[in-house]
Design a protein around this motif. Structure first.
Motif, mmCIF file in Angstrom:
data_model
loop_
_atom_site.group_PDB
_atom_site.id
_atom_site.type_symbol
_atom_site.label_atom_id
_atom_site.label_comp_id
_atom_site.label_asym_id
_atom_site.label_seq_id
_atom_site.Cartn_x
_atom_site.Cartn_y
_atom_site.Cartn_z
ATOM 1 N N GLY A 173 4.103 66.863 62.125
ATOM 2 C CA GLY A 173 4.753 66.094 63.180
ATOM 3 C C GLY A 173 3.751 65.560 64.176
ATOM 4 O O GLY A 173 2.544 65.796 64.077
ATOM 5 N N GLN A 174 4.266 64.833 65.123
ATOM 6 C CA GLN A 174 3.480 64.217 66.185
ATOM 7 C C GLN A 174 3.491 65.143 67.389
ATOM 8 O O GLN A 174 4.559 65.548 67.853
ATOM 9 C CB GLN A 174 4.098 62.865 66.534
ATOM 10 C CG GLN A 174 3.452 62.116 67.678
ATOM 11 C CD GLN A 174 4.193 60.821 67.980
ATOM 12 O OE1 GLN A 174 5.037 60.377 67.211
ATOM 13 N NE2 GLN A 174 3.892 60.219 69.117
ATOM 14 N N ALA A 175 2.315 65.481 67.909
ATOM 15 C CA ALA A 175 2.249 66.439 69.009
ATOM 16 C C ALA A 175 2.732 65.854 70.328
ATOM 17 O O ALA A 175 3.321 66.540 71.149
ATOM 18 C CB ALA A 175 0.826 66.954 69.165
ATOM 19 N N ARG A 176 2.460 64.571 70.553
ATOM 20 C CA ARG A 176 2.800 63.947 71.828
ATOM 21 C C ARG A 176 2.713 62.433 71.675
ATOM 22 O O ARG A 176 2.066 61.935 70.753
ATOM 23 C CB ARG A 176 1.828 64.403 72.920
ATOM 24 C CG ARG A 176 0.371 64.136 72.586
ATOM 25 C CD ARG A 176 -0.564 64.729 73.606
ATOM 26 N NE ARG A 176 -1.942 64.735 73.118
ATOM 27 C CZ ARG A 176 -2.935 65.378 73.711
ATOM 28 N NH1 ARG A 176 -2.716 66.074 74.805
ATOM 29 N NH2 ARG A 176 -4.150 65.351 73.206
ATOM 30 N N PRO A 177 3.323 61.687 72.579
ATOM 31 C CA PRO A 177 3.139 60.234 72.561
ATOM 32 C C PRO A 177 1.690 59.878 72.891
ATOM 33 O O PRO A 177 0.973 60.639 73.541
ATOM 34 C CB PRO A 177 4.076 59.747 73.678
ATOM 35 C CG PRO A 177 5.010 60.871 73.937
ATOM 36 C CD PRO A 177 4.255 62.122 73.627
ATOM 37 N N GLY A 178 1.271 58.726 72.413
ATOM 38 C CA GLY A 178 -0.038 58.226 72.816
ATOM 39 C C GLY A 178 -1.221 58.902 72.184
ATOM 40 O O GLY A 178 -2.321 58.892 72.752
ATOM 41 N N GLU A 179 -1.045 59.526 71.026
ATOM 42 C CA GLU A 179 -2.200 60.053 70.315
ATOM 43 C C GLU A 179 -3.110 58.895 69.903
ATOM 44 O O GLU A 179 -2.710 57.732 69.890
ATOM 45 C CB GLU A 179 -1.750 60.831 69.071
ATOM 46 C CG GLU A 179 -0.994 62.115 69.359
ATOM 47 C CD GLU A 179 -1.917 63.273 69.716
ATOM 48 O OE1 GLU A 179 -3.112 63.043 69.918
ATOM 49 O OE2 GLU A 179 -1.413 64.412 69.796
ATOM 50 N N SER A 180 -4.322 59.212 69.506
ATOM 51 C CA SER A 180 -5.271 58.175 69.115
ATOM 52 C C SER A 180 -4.838 57.521 67.800
ATOM 53 O O SER A 180 -4.102 58.113 67.002
ATOM 54 C CB SER A 180 -6.665 58.773 68.949
ATOM 55 O OG SER A 180 -6.705 59.634 67.826
ATOM 56 N N SER A 181 -5.321 56.316 67.569
ATOM 57 C CA SER A 181 -5.011 55.630 66.321
ATOM 58 C C SER A 181 -5.548 56.413 65.128
ATOM 59 O O SER A 181 -4.947 56.411 64.043
ATOM 60 C CB SER A 181 -5.584 54.209 66.337
ATOM 61 O OG SER A 181 -6.984 54.236 66.538
ATOM 62 N N ASP A 182 -6.671 57.118 65.324
ATOM 63 C CA ASP A 182 -7.224 57.923 64.230
ATOM 64 C C ASP A 182 -6.316 59.099 63.907
ATOM 65 O O ASP A 182 -6.140 59.446 62.736
ATOM 66 C CB ASP A 182 -8.620 58.428 64.592
ATOM 67 C CG ASP A 182 -9.285 59.162 63.432
ATOM 68 O OD1 ASP A 182 -9.478 58.525 62.379
ATOM 69 O OD2 ASP A 182 -9.556 60.365 63.572
ATOM 70 N N THR A 183 -5.724 59.709 64.930
ATOM 71 C CA THR A 183 -4.781 60.806 64.688
ATOM 72 C C THR A 183 -3.562 60.301 63.929
ATOM 73 O O THR A 183 -3.112 60.931 62.959
ATOM 74 C CB THR A 183 -4.354 61.450 66.012
ATOM 75 O OG1 THR A 183 -5.489 62.037 66.640
ATOM 76 C CG2 THR A 183 -3.302 62.529 65.785
ATOM 77 N N PHE A 184 -3.034 59.158 64.333
ATOM 78 C CA PHE A 184 -1.885 58.600 63.621
ATOM 79 C C PHE A 184 -2.259 58.260 62.175
ATOM 80 O O PHE A 184 -1.456 58.453 61.251
ATOM 81 C CB PHE A 184 -1.369 57.354 64.339
ATOM 82 C CG PHE A 184 -0.702 57.640 65.653
ATOM 83 C CD1 PHE A 184 0.048 58.785 65.840
ATOM 84 C CD2 PHE A 184 -0.830 56.758 66.713
ATOM 85 C CE1 PHE A 184 0.665 59.053 67.055
ATOM 86 C CE2 PHE A 184 -0.218 57.014 67.927
ATOM 87 C CZ PHE A 184 0.536 58.157 68.098
ATOM 88 N N VAL A 205 9.676 66.679 65.259
ATOM 89 C CA VAL A 205 9.227 67.354 66.475
ATOM 90 C C VAL A 205 10.390 68.201 66.979
ATOM 91 O O VAL A 205 11.555 67.872 66.745
ATOM 92 C CB VAL A 205 8.802 66.341 67.560
ATOM 93 C CG1 VAL A 205 7.585 65.568 67.107
ATOM 94 C CG2 VAL A 205 9.933 65.372 67.926
ATOM 95 N N PRO A 206 10.074 69.324 67.662
ATOM 96 C CA PRO A 206 8.763 69.823 68.039
ATOM 97 C C PRO A 206 8.164 70.740 66.976
ATOM 98 O O PRO A 206 8.873 71.218 66.081
ATOM 99 C CB PRO A 206 9.055 70.612 69.307
ATOM 100 C CG PRO A 206 10.422 71.180 69.060
ATOM 101 C CD PRO A 206 11.168 70.108 68.296
ATOM 102 N N ALA A 207 6.862 71.007 67.126
ATOM 103 C CA ALA A 207 6.165 71.860 66.172
ATOM 104 C C ALA A 207 6.749 73.263 66.119
ATOM 105 O O ALA A 207 6.889 73.854 65.033
ATOM 106 C CB ALA A 207 4.683 71.927 66.532
ATOM 107 N N THR A 208 7.095 73.809 67.263
ATOM 108 C CA THR A 208 7.562 75.202 67.305
ATOM 109 C C THR A 208 8.768 75.417 66.411
ATOM 110 O O THR A 208 8.902 76.466 65.772
ATOM 111 C CB THR A 208 7.905 75.610 68.749
ATOM 112 O OG1 THR A 208 6.745 75.461 69.557
ATOM 113 C CG2 THR A 208 8.383 77.047 68.825
#
Length: 280
Positions: A173-184, A205-208
Motif C-alpha cells: 500500500g501507499q504510506a502517505r500522500p505525496g511520496e516521491s515518484s520513485d516510490t510510486f 491502506v492503512p498498513a496496520t
C-alpha cells in the motif's frame, strides 16, 4: 537465492517484560476509549468538495482522538516522549516514546469506509516493546508485548504456515500522500512482480490493517516502500511476536532507520525477498 536468519531488535531479551505487561491494560483502556469516541464521529460523515475539505476532516478527527489518547498514555508513562507528527520516519533519541496513530486509516473513516482503528506503540531505545491496535467497528483489540506474544482479544496469534508463494495472499500500500515518484514507481513494479508470483494481491491502506492479518495468519506477506513509523511499528511487533519474520525488502534486520519494510510468514520470507529484489 537463500537468506540466512538475522538477529533483529525483536529477538533481544526484554528486561522490562513484567513491567510492560503490567502497563498493557492501561494502554488498552485508553486506546479503546478513543475508539469509542471515533465510533460516534463515524456516524456523522462530512461531505467533501476539495482536497482541503478532506484534510480538514482528517485533522479534526486527529484532534478529537488525541484529546483522549494523549493524556491517557502520558499519564500511564509520564517519562515517555511523544511524537507529534504521525508521518515521521527515522530513528528517535534514546529512551521511551509513544508512537500513535489516533485514527489509523483516517481517510477511510471520514469517507464512511470500515478499515480504520486506533494504535499506540511504546518504543524503547528505538525498539517497539508494547502495542495496542483497536478496531472499534469490530470490537476487536490486538495486543503485543516484546517477548510476551501477540494476541487478538486474548487469543494467541500465529503467523501463516504456508511455504509456497503461489498459494499466498500478499499485500502492499501507499504510506502517505505525496511520496516521491520513485516510490510510486517501485510500488507499481512490485505489484506487477507479485501478481506473477502470488495467488492474490491486495493494495490498500492503512498498513496496520494488513499487518494484523499477517500476524494472525490470514495474510501471508506485506511490504511497503516507505518508513512511516506509526504505520509499521504496531504491525511489526504483532507479526514478530506471532512468529512471523520482519526485515527490510532485502532481508536485512528492520529498524526505524530502514528505508522499506517486509513482514511475512517465515516459510515465505525468502521467496518474497527474491521477488522484491527484482524491483530497482
Amino acid at each position: 537465492m537463500t537468506h540466512t536468519t538475522l538477529i533483529s531488535a525483536f529477538d533481544q531479551p526484554n528486561a522490562s517484560l513484567a513491567e510492560d505487561q503490567a502497563l498493557l491494560p492501561t494502554v488498552v483502556a485508553g486506546v479503546e476509549a478513543t475508539g469509542q469516541l471515533l465510533l460516534q464521529r463515524f456516524e456523522n460523515r462530512p461531505e467533501f468538495k476539495t482536497r482541503d475539505d478532506v484534510v480538514a476532516a482528517i485533522d479534526a478527527n486527529d484532534d478529537a482522538a488525541l484529546t483522549l489518547l494523549r493524556p491517557a498514555l502520558l499519564q500511564a508513562r509520564p517519562q515517555a516522549g511523544w511524537v507529534e507528527d504521525e508521518l515521521e520516519s527515522g530513528l528517535l533519541p534514546g529512551g521511551e516514546w509513544w508512537i500513535t496513530d489516533p485514527v489509523e486509516g483516517n481517510v477511510n473513516h471520514i469517507h464512511g469506509m470500515t478499515d480504520w482503528g486506533v494504535t499506540a506503540t511504546l518504543v524503547r531505545d528505538n525498539v517497539p516493546v508494547l502495542t495496542v491496535v483497536h478496531l472499534p467497528l469490530l470490537g476487536t483489540t490486538y495486543t503485543a508485548v516484546q517477548g510476551g506474544g501477540a494476541f487478538q482479544d486474548g487469543v494467541a496469534l500465529r503467523a501463516s504456515a504456508k511455504d509456497d508463494l503461489d498459494g499466498a495472499l500478499v499485500g502492499t500500500g501507499q504510506a502517505r500522500p505525496g511520496e516521491s515518484s520513485d516510490t510510486f514507481r517501485r510500488i507499481g513494479l512490485s505489484v506487477t512482480a507479485m501478481l506473477g508470483s502470488a495467488l492474490v494481491l491486495k493494495v490498500a491502506v492503512p498498513a496496520t490493517l494488513q499487518l494484523i492479518h499477517v500476524a494472525a495468519g490470514r495474510m501471508d506477506v506485506f511490504w511497503q516502500f516507505s518508513a512511516v513509523r506509526s504505520g509499521l511499528l504496531a504491525g511489526a511487533l504483532l507479526t514478530a511476536e506471532a512468529g512471523g519474520t520482519v526485515t527490510d525488502t532485502r532481508g536485512q534486520p528492520w529498524t526505524l532507520d530502514s528505508g522499506d519494510f517486509l513482514a511475512s510468514a517465515p516459510g515465505l520470507h525468502s521467496a518474497a525477498i527474491n521477488v522484491l529484489l527484482t524491483v530497482r
